[in-house]
Design an enzyme around this catalytic site. Sequence first.
Site, short mmCIF file in Angstrom:
data_model
loop_
_atom_site.label_atom_id
_atom_site.label_comp_id
_atom_site.label_asym_id
_atom_site.label_seq_id
_atom_site.Cartn_x
_atom_site.Cartn_y
_atom_site.Cartn_z
N HIS A 7 0.79 -1.08 0.64
CA HIS A 7 0.13 0.28 -0.27
C HIS A 7 1.25 1.10 0.20
CE1 HIS A 7 -3.99 1.91 0.41
NE2 HIS A 7 -2.97 2.73 0.78
N HIS A 9 1.53 4.92 -2.54
CA HIS A 9 0.65 5.57 -3.38
C HIS A 9 1.86 6.66 -4.50
CE1 HIS A 9 -3.69 5.86 -2.64
NE2 HIS A 9 -2.89 5.06 -1.22
N GLU A 191 -10.91 4.59 6.09
CA GLU A 191 -9.73 4.70 6.88
C GLU A 191 -9.88 5.97 7.97
OE1 GLU A 191 -7.76 6.76 3.65
OE2 GLU A 191 -5.98 6.71 4.61
O1 LIG Z 1 -4.08 7.55 2.79
C1 LIG Z 1 -4.70 7.70 1.39
N1 LIG Z 1 -6.19 7.19 1.51
C2 LIG Z 1 -6.81 7.80 0.08
N2 LIG Z 1 -6.32 7.74 -0.66
C3 LIG Z 1 -5.02 8.33 -1.26
C4 LIG Z 1 -4.87 8.75 0.21
N3 LIG Z 1 -3.32 8.52 -0.03
C5 LIG Z 1 -3.59 8.95 -1.08
N4 LIG Z 1 -3.94 8.61 -1.62
C6 LIG Z 1 -4.89 9.34 -3.37
O2 LIG Z 1 -5.57 10.44 -3.01
C7 LIG Z 1 -5.70 10.93 -4.15
C8 LIG Z 1 -7.25 11.61 -4.15
O3 LIG Z 1 -8.41 10.64 -4.78
C9 LIG Z 1 -5.77 9.24 -4.84
O4 LIG Z 1 -4.94 9.78 -6.26
C10 LIG Z 1 -6.03 8.63 -3.57
O5 LIG Z 1 -4.68 7.25 -4.89
#
Ligand SMILES: O=c1[nH]cnc2c1ncn2[C@@H]1O[C@H](CO)[C@@H](O)[C@H]1O
Length: 330
Positions: A7, A9, A191
Amino acid sequence: MPKAELHVHHVGSAAPHTVAALAARHPDSPVPKDPQALAEYFTFRDFAHFIEVYISVVDLIRDPEDVRLLTYEVGRDLADRNVRYAELTVTPVTSTRRGIAPEAFLEAIEDARVTIERDRGLVLRWCFDIPGELGLPAAEETARMACELRPEGLVSFGLGGPEIGVGRAQFKPFFDRAIAEGLHSVPHAGESSDATSVREAVEALRAERIGHGIRVVDDPALMEELAERGIPLEICPTSNVATRSVPSFAGHPLPTIAAAGVPFSINSDDPPMFGTDIDREYLIAGELLGLDEAGLAELARSAVRQSFLDPAGRTRLVAEIDAHLAGWIR
Ligand SMILES: O=c1[nH]cnc2c1ncn2[C@@H]1O[C@H](CO)[C@@H](O)[C@H]1O
């Protein structure tokens, strides 16, 4: 320790010097051009503020060369931490909506994937996620890119962004389509909202793993179901404190999740934005759960077993972890 990250990004992994360099190239952006000032910029009032800041960094990625550079650098940072296999959550829509052609975007990430594997031995795979705040049209675009232009490295389909006001179940048709194409279902849920969102992820989106899912602790019956069905949570301790989804490390639900027998992995989410890295997340989890070296190695093995790496690759990586532990204890 050799590790798998499940996990993490794409844009959220950009190192401060990369973000600052991109900001300097795009002076109209609110993102600071000085790496020192980024720590303050990356201090979040709440989850919504985190998403706002995240999107301001996404706005810095404007052409395929930015994408290639970012992806390679993220891979290098992972390899530097001895991550051997990573499933990187990529949000193609945020780039295609900023004018990068889908084919050019895919070519850039695939090129970086192949190059980093050649240079550093890191095996990278993609999870394409829907940015929830952009709703069903973005879901449609993400599903189309995943299913019609499917790049070789793609293994799973996800859903990120805010949860409040963005119910999971509405995305069912897009997950159905991705699953029918052989992609794994890995949505974020529980979350920034509640246990209902985890239930929707499991029932409507047929989640095989859940991003975060920490609010499941509010529904013991659901925890039991996840434990029985072996649906793992991707836990990112520092992220939850940084986005104020939990009040403190001491108040993190991980010990309750572990005690209930729910499988989980430890991950870094958006490490530079949260001032962390994967090794630090293992140490924090180790403290929360009272683990010794063998316990930490077992966490690393769990991530490998829960990954979408092929069986031979999983066996190899678990053997590397075993060998590392043997040397460590000695
Ligand atoms: O912790 C997290 N939770 C949810 N989305 C996240 C998180 N970190 C990064 N993104 C990113 O937020 C963007 C907007 O929707 C998406 O690109 C997602 O991958």
